[in-house]
Design a protein around this motif. Structure first.
Motif, mmCIF file in Angstrom:
data_model
loop_
_atom_site.group_PDB
_atom_site.id
_atom_site.type_symbol
_atom_site.label_atom_id
_atom_site.label_comp_id
_atom_site.label_asym_id
_atom_site.label_seq_id
_atom_site.Cartn_x
_atom_site.Cartn_y
_atom_site.Cartn_z
ATOM 1 N N GLY A 101 0.815 -1.216 0.000
ATOM 2 C CA GLY A 101 0.000 0.000 0.000
ATOM 3 C C GLY A 101 0.843 1.258 0.000
ATOM 4 N N GLN A 102 1.905 1.265 0.798
ATOM 5 C CA GLN A 102 2.789 2.429 0.838
ATOM 6 C C GLN A 102 3.567 2.580 -0.461
ATOM 7 N N ARG A 103 3.946 1.449 -1.066
ATOM 8 C CA ARG A 103 4.753 1.482 -2.286
ATOM 9 C C ARG A 103 3.946 1.915 -3.503
ATOM 10 N N SER A 104 2.755 1.359 -3.678
ATOM 11 C CA SER A 104 2.008 1.579 -4.919
ATOM 12 C C SER A 104 0.644 2.216 -4.735
ATOM 13 N N GLY A 105 0.176 2.291 -3.479
ATOM 14 C CA GLY A 105 -1.172 2.800 -3.259
ATOM 15 C C GLY A 105 -2.254 1.782 -3.561
ATOM 16 N N THR A 106 -1.858 0.561 -3.894
ATOM 17 C CA THR A 106 -2.800 -0.493 -4.245
ATOM 18 C C THR A 106 -3.062 -1.388 -3.044
ATOM 19 N N ILE A 107 -4.302 -1.806 -2.889
ATOM 20 C CA ILE A 107 -4.660 -2.684 -1.780
ATOM 21 C C ILE A 107 -4.473 -4.142 -2.198
ATOM 22 N N ARG A 108 -3.674 -4.854 -1.420
ATOM 23 C CA ARG A 108 -3.471 -6.291 -1.597
ATOM 24 C C ARG A 108 -3.960 -6.966 -0.327
ATOM 25 N N LEU A 109 -4.859 -7.938 -0.474
ATOM 26 C CA LEU A 109 -5.591 -8.486 0.662
ATOM 27 C C LEU A 109 -5.134 -9.896 1.035
ATOM 28 N N PRO A 110 -5.231 -10.230 2.339
ATOM 29 C CA PRO A 110 -5.057 -11.625 2.727
ATOM 30 C C PRO A 110 -6.285 -12.431 2.303
ATOM 31 N N GLN A 111 -6.206 -13.735 2.445
ATOM 32 C CA GLN A 111 -7.357 -14.590 2.163
ATOM 33 C C GLN A 111 -8.351 -14.605 3.325
ATOM 34 N N LEU A 112 -7.841 -14.386 4.519
ATOM 35 C CA LEU A 112 -8.671 -14.457 5.713
ATOM 36 C C LEU A 112 -7.956 -13.747 6.845
ATOM 37 N N SER A 113 -8.724 -13.071 7.701
ATOM 38 C CA SER A 113 -8.185 -12.430 8.899
ATOM 39 C C SER A 113 -8.738 -13.136 10.132
ATOM 40 N N THR A 114 -7.882 -13.260 11.157
ATOM 41 C CA THR A 114 -8.329 -13.894 12.394
ATOM 42 C C THR A 114 -7.763 -13.134 13.594
ATOM 43 N N VAL A 115 -8.500 -13.174 14.692
ATOM 44 C CA VAL A 115 -8.010 -12.610 15.948
ATOM 45 C C VAL A 115 -8.443 -13.538 17.082
ATOM 46 N N PHE A 116 -7.507 -13.815 17.991
ATOM 47 C CA PHE A 116 -7.769 -14.674 19.146
ATOM 48 C C PHE A 116 -7.424 -13.898 20.407
ATOM 49 N N TYR A 117 -8.251 -14.051 21.453
ATOM 50 C CA TYR A 117 -8.071 -13.330 22.712
ATOM 51 C C TYR A 117 -7.606 -14.291 23.815
ATOM 52 N N PRO A 118 -6.300 -14.311 24.128
ATOM 53 C CA PRO A 118 -5.840 -15.181 25.211
ATOM 54 C C PRO A 118 -6.026 -14.574 26.599
ATOM 55 N N HIS A 119 -6.273 -13.260 26.655
ATOM 56 C CA HIS A 119 -6.439 -12.595 27.957
ATOM 57 C C HIS A 119 -7.309 -11.357 27.779
ATOM 58 N N VAL A 120 -8.374 -11.276 28.568
ATOM 59 C CA VAL A 120 -9.270 -10.114 28.528
ATOM 60 C C VAL A 120 -9.697 -9.793 29.954
ATOM 61 N N SER A 121 -9.473 -8.558 30.353
ATOM 62 C CA SER A 121 -9.974 -8.042 31.616
ATOM 63 C C SER A 121 -10.185 -6.546 31.426
ATOM 64 N N CYS A 122 -11.247 -6.195 30.694
ATOM 65 C CA CYS A 122 -11.422 -4.788 30.313
ATOM 66 C C CYS A 122 -12.893 -4.440 30.138
ATOM 67 N N ALA A 123 -13.145 -3.158 30.122
ATOM 68 C CA ALA A 123 -14.416 -2.603 29.660
ATOM 69 C C ALA A 123 -14.141 -1.976 28.302
ATOM 70 N N GLY A 124 -15.002 -2.246 27.328
ATOM 71 C CA GLY A 124 -14.778 -1.756 25.972
ATOM 72 C C GLY A 124 -13.905 -2.721 25.188
ATOM 73 N N GLY A 125 -13.201 -2.191 24.184
ATOM 74 C CA GLY A 125 -12.314 -3.011 23.371
ATOM 75 C C GLY A 125 -13.023 -3.921 22.394
ATOM 76 N N GLU A 126 -14.305 -3.612 22.083
ATOM 77 C CA GLU A 126 -15.037 -4.458 21.149
ATOM 78 C C GLU A 126 -14.445 -4.365 19.739
ATOM 79 N N LEU A 127 -14.515 -5.464 19.019
ATOM 80 C CA LEU A 127 -14.198 -5.493 17.594
ATOM 81 C C LEU A 127 -15.482 -5.117 16.856
#
Length: 199
Positions: A101-127
């Motif tokens: 993106g910085q080099r060409s301004g073109t968007i190149r995408l992954p096939q899939l995005s993932t996020v895992f939460y091993p520790h949560v002790s908060c208010a807010g922080g929603e995805l």
């Protein structure tokens, strides 16, 4: 596609990934941001700044838990890019090859995005995940508008998988929220080749 899996890992592995996030936060104090994206190819040598024991832990997470769930949504892949976040909030964005993106301004995408939460002790922080039509690879210009969002609370031991090109953000939080992000790629992104020495 948006998929949520709760109670993903046994406690020992979850706690190990919590420790990995803390180690990643310490690395962030000493290294440039791009150096913190680790690359684990399908074939060949991985690259990461993390200690060997943390890389083995990540390999176990990938092979035994994440990839069996993610592969049906992703197809053939070249490898995975991974990093950790601790107590962060982010504005609206899509996961993409940042260096391309910085080099060409073109968007190149992954096939899939993932996020895992091993520790949560908060208010807010929603995805927050927007209902925009997915941005397509090669897109240039502003990100698309959207009408509504799905709010996914961070829950300890929760995995979230979502399609490429989908706008998302992380709400501000009070407390602690650790996450392990993994993107699956058909071809290695430009961000990772210079990111770290061979593992």
């Amino acid at each position: 596609m948006l998929h949520v899996v709760d109670a993903l890992l046994p406690d020992a592995l979850r706690l190990g990934l919590r420790e990995l996030c803390e180690a990643h936060a310490a690395l962030k104090q000493r290294h440039h941001g791009d150096a913190l994206f680790s690359w684990r190819p399908e074939r060949g040598q991985a690259r990461s700044l993390h200690r060997p024991e943390h890389q083995r832990l990540m390999e176990r997470y990938l092979v035994e838990h994440l990839l069996p769930l993610a592969r049906p949504f992703a197809g053939a892949m070249d490898g995975v890019e991974w990093w950790c976040n601790t107590n962060n909030d982010l504005d609206w964005h899509i996961d993409k090859d940042e260096a391309e993106g910085q080099r060409s301004g073109t968007i190149r995408l992954p096939q899939l995005s993932t996020v895992f939460y091993p520790h949560v002790s908060c208010a807010g922080g929603e995805l927050l995940v927007a209902d925009n039509p997915p941005v397509q690879a090669g897109h240039r210009g502003p990100l698309p508008p959207f009408n509504s969002v799905i709010s996914i609370p961070p829950v300890c031991n929760r995995l979230v998988l979502f399609s490429p090109g989908v706008l998302h953000r992380i709400n501000p939080l009070q407390g602690e929220r650790y996450s392990v992000a993994v993107n699956l790629w058909a071809h290695e992104p430009l961000t990772t080749p210079a990111s770290a020495p061979p593992a």
